[in-house]
Design an enzyme around this catalytic site. Structure first.
Site, PDB file in Angstrom:
ATOM      1  N   HIS A  87     -21.557 -82.670   9.774  1.00  0.00           N
ATOM      2  CA  HIS A  87     -22.594 -83.686   9.682  1.00  0.00           C
ATOM      3  C   HIS A  87     -22.004 -85.093   9.634  1.00  0.00           C
ATOM      4  O   HIS A  87     -22.693 -86.059   9.965  1.00  0.00           O
ATOM      5  CB  HIS A  87     -23.479 -83.428   8.466  1.00  0.00           C
ATOM      6  CG  HIS A  87     -24.430 -82.297   8.667  1.00  0.00           C
ATOM      7  ND1 HIS A  87     -25.702 -82.273   8.136  1.00  0.00           N
ATOM      8  CD2 HIS A  87     -24.305 -81.144   9.370  1.00  0.00           C
ATOM      9  CE1 HIS A  87     -26.311 -81.158   8.487  1.00  0.00           C
ATOM     10  NE2 HIS A  87     -25.472 -80.452   9.231  1.00  0.00           N
ATOM     11  N   HIS A 250     -22.533 -71.607  12.911  1.00  0.00           N
ATOM     12  CA  HIS A 250     -23.497 -70.658  12.358  1.00  0.00           C
ATOM     13  C   HIS A 250     -22.911 -69.268  12.151  1.00  0.00           C
ATOM     14  O   HIS A 250     -23.634 -68.344  11.773  1.00  0.00           O
ATOM     15  CB  HIS A 250     -24.733 -70.600  13.249  1.00  0.00           C
ATOM     16  CG  HIS A 250     -25.526 -71.864  13.214  1.00  0.00           C
ATOM     17  ND1 HIS A 250     -26.662 -72.059  13.966  1.00  0.00           N
ATOM     18  CD2 HIS A 250     -25.339 -73.028  12.521  1.00  0.00           C
ATOM     19  CE1 HIS A 250     -27.141 -73.271  13.739  1.00  0.00           C
ATOM     20  NE2 HIS A 250     -26.344 -73.879  12.863  1.00  0.00           N
TER      21      HIS A 250
END
Length: 709
Positions: A87, A250
């Site tokens: 992020h 993920h």
């Protein structure tokens, strides 16, 4: 003094206060210009001495020491730190080079308050003891990326290496334009959040790239696939890199949204607006609320594998509302063990897009190409904002990658630049058949063209991600050579070609272009400038597609002008001084669409440009044939463009222009300093150094110039 007369002048500033105020900006309101990469004294030496392996040991120890104030999922913080690094790095956007991990900007608003960064203040708090332990040599930008990279390694994932040397910022000046902010709304407005276009980096301001529920929160996988390709493309990431990053990220960890929060408020760490859960027991561990989704992607969320792709390919997924009323996806007819697994709409989207689906199917069958793609994609997204490999420090730096646009080493023996300069000065006033020179007082003069050539080569530089500059001389290739602003520069190169041929490999095109600009400035009465040689030439124009000029002769908005200054790393004084180059040469309808000279003597670099700008009365002038709008001095054959008039209309810029108008020596000195700094801006030597530092005295501060001829 004569008063400025403009028949139709667009508002110079039409924006809200960039410092948090509401309402329109008054004319001349200051816009903060930052300079990235200005490090604390001793940083370069400290980072060079940093024991990165020791930092990694401390990180690995931290990963498995779950702490009561913020318990680790599955007893391991590694996925948490991977999210932190992703992020931070994923805020990068190729449109203007802003974002990314250099600067450690996630510590400041607006990024720290993005919905996508909820609870990452906890991750930074967990890292604080390590930051304090290693001090100056370990920047927050480096620590965040190293924590994510080490986390991947600790869970068995592939990594390519680590580039140290990120310089921490002291505030948000470099990235406030990422939004949400008044600056972002002024520069890059988005009427409906969720449908934002480039140059913004995300479809949704406040999210890293797109809404994972689907477009505008609707669970439409096909629409989500379009948003994925669009938003990842804004980071200069291709399809295989996109799928590798999503699938790799993920493979680990889980989402957090076990129940709908009954209230949100400010955290107690100094007023962050990060969305957090309140009145939900203690709001941590199993009760933690972050994204509003609740599931883990794979059965073994601390293990690197390709199960994510296998599940996407082999299982049937159905949408439903999770406990926090967010759309998410579950396995249809799931077994008890499968009920904890889930996907986002942006995951399922990878199975409906034909190109994405091919990669999902291929990597579900064979993990090895996925491993390779992820290692390279992770290094790219984590390192893209560091620029060329010459800014990287440490033994873990891999060979230069394609996205770093590496250049060859300089020639073993460089040309005698005094001899080169002497030949340039002869060519300056000798007309060539390949491009007839402009004639002034009956004499041919290529000086203004050589100045324009050097500026066009160097002014692609941007400090936001260290791309561009004249090193490489990429304006010889597409797309730069086709840019409208570069019309006739290909022929200008042909004028210089005999000099290039005479000195062979010892004289690069990049050095010749810069030295030609210097010689032209000096011949026009400018200060003598030290020349720092050793530039080399690229073999193509790769990377230039991101650097097309954003300003033109029609730009008068001071917010846009000052935004360009920040991107290039130039100060208001440097911008204004460099605009003084408009005292040289004239505009050509066949090149820029404009006409006329700025001053009465276009062969002389002087402060006449500023005196005419401030003292004459200017009226609108429509160019015959092109119909472009410029300005003409009343009763005189002198002409200006909108960026010129901005110097007069903006109070800050006008104050500097007035200084130069009154003091020619001051102008010439500051022009030489600003010009030299821009010509050398891309000569990196580590994260903060410049190979020309010893040859050239750096000016005190630094912004862009539009030279149209």
């Amino acid at each position: 003094a004569r008063l400025l007369k403009l028949l139709v002048v667009p508002a110079l500033v039409a924006a809200r206060c960039p410092f948090g105020g509401e309402g329109p900006l008054p004319g001349g309101h200051p816009v903060k210009v930052g300079r990235r990469g200005v490090a604390q004294a001793g940083f370069a030496e400290a980072v060079a001495k940093l024991d990165i392996d020791a930092v990694k040991e401390d990180l690995n120890e931290l990963f498995t020491k779950s702490q009561e104030h913020w318990p680790a999922d599955f007893g391991n913080y590694a996925p948490f730190f991977l999210r932190l690094a992703w992020h931070s790095s994923g805020s990068y956007r190729i449109s203007d080079g802003r974002g990314g991990s250099e600067g450690g900007h996630q510590r400041f608003d607006p990024e720290r308050s993005w919905a996508d960064n909820t609870n990452l203040d906890k991750a930074r708090a967990l890292l604080m003891p390590i930051k304090v332990k290693y001090g100056l040599g370990l920047s927050w930008g480096d620590l965040i990326v190293l924590a994510g990279t080490t986390a991947i390694e600790s869970m068995g994932g592939p990594v390519l290496g680590f580039c140290a040397g990120r310089v921490d910022a002291v505030g948000n000046a470099d990235t406030v334009a990422l939004g949400p902010s008044a600056v972002q709304q002024a520069l890059y407005p988005c009427a409906v959040n969720g449908t934002c276009k480039t140059p913004l980096g995300s479809t949704t301001v406040g999210l890293i790239y797109l809404n994972p529920e689907g477009p505008l929160g609707e669970p439409h996988p096909a629409g989500s696939a379009k948003d994925i390709r669009d938003s990842f493309g804004r980071m200069a990431v291709n399809d295989s890199e996109t799928i590798a990053l999503i699938g790799g990220g993920h493979a680990f960890g889980k989402t957090h949204g076990r129940r709908l929060p009954r209230g949100r408020g400010r955290v107690a760490d100094g007023g962050s607006r990060e969305p957090v859960a309140w009145q939900m027991r203690h709001g941590k561990g199993k009760d933690a609320f972050t994204s509003g989704f609740e599931f883990q992607w794979t059965p073994e969320p601390l293990k690197w594998d390709n199960v994510y792709f296998k599940q996407l390919q082999d299982l049937e997924w159905e949408k439903y509302k999770g406990p926090a009323d967010h759309w998410q996806w579950r396995i249809k007819n799931a077994s008890p063990e499968q009920q904890k697994l889930g996907m986002l709409t942006s995951d399922v989207a990878l199975t409906v897009d034909p190109e994405y689906k091919k990669l999902v199917e291929a990597w579900a069958k064979d993990q090895a190409p996925f491993d390779n793609a992820f290692a390279h994609a992770w290094y790219k997204i984590a390192t893209r904002d560091m620029g060329p490999v010459t800014r990287c420090v440490g033994k873990h730096v891999p060979p230069a990658q394609e996205f770093q646009y590496p250049l060859p080493a300089p020639a073993a023996k460089l040309a005698d630049f005094d001899e080169v300069r002497a030949k340039i000065k002869k060519v300056l006033t000798t007309s060539s058949s390949v491009l007839p020179a402009d004639v002034y007082d009956g004499k041919p003069n290529y000086g203004p063209l050589f100045v324009r050539l050097a500026w066009s080569c160097a002014s692609t530089f941007r400090q936001t991600d260290w791309l561009g500059g004249c090193n490489g001389a990429r304006l010889r290739f597409s797309p730069q050579k086709e840019w409208p602003a570069n019309v006739a520069l290909d022929k200008t190169l042909l004028v210089l070609k005999p000099i290039k041929d005479a000195f062979g490999e010892g004289l690069s095109w990049a050095d010749l272009i810069v030295l030609a600009g210097n010689a032209a400035v000096e011949a026009a009465g400018g200060r003598a400038m030290k020349f720092c040689g050793g530039r080399t030439d690229a073999s193509d124009g790769k990377g230039s597609q991101y650097l097309a000029p954003r300003l033109s002769g029609a730009t008068m908005d001071s917010v846009a002008l000052k935004n360009e200054m920040e991107i290039m790393g130039l100060s208001l004084r440097e911008w204004t001084a460099l605009m003084g180059a408009h005292s040289l040469g004239q505009m050509h309808k066949t090149r820029s669409g404009y006409e006329g000279a700025w001053t009465s003597d276009p062969t002389k670099l002087s402060n006449e440009y500023f005196r005419e700008l401030l003292l004459e009365e200017w009226e609108e002038h429509s160019v015959q044939d092109t119909k472009l709008l410029q300005y003409k001095a009343k009763g005189k054959e002198l002409y200006m463009l909108k960026p010129d008039l901005a110097l007069r209309l903006d109070p800050e810029l006008s104050a500097i222009a007035q200084e130069y108008a009154s003091d020619n020596d001051l102008f010439l000195s500051e022009f030489a300093a600003a010009w030299t700094r821009m010509m050398n801006a891309d000569r990196f030597d580590g994260p903060t150094g410049n190979v020309c530092d010893k040859a050239v005295e750096k000016p005190a501060d630094a912004a862009p110039l539009v030279i149209l001829m």
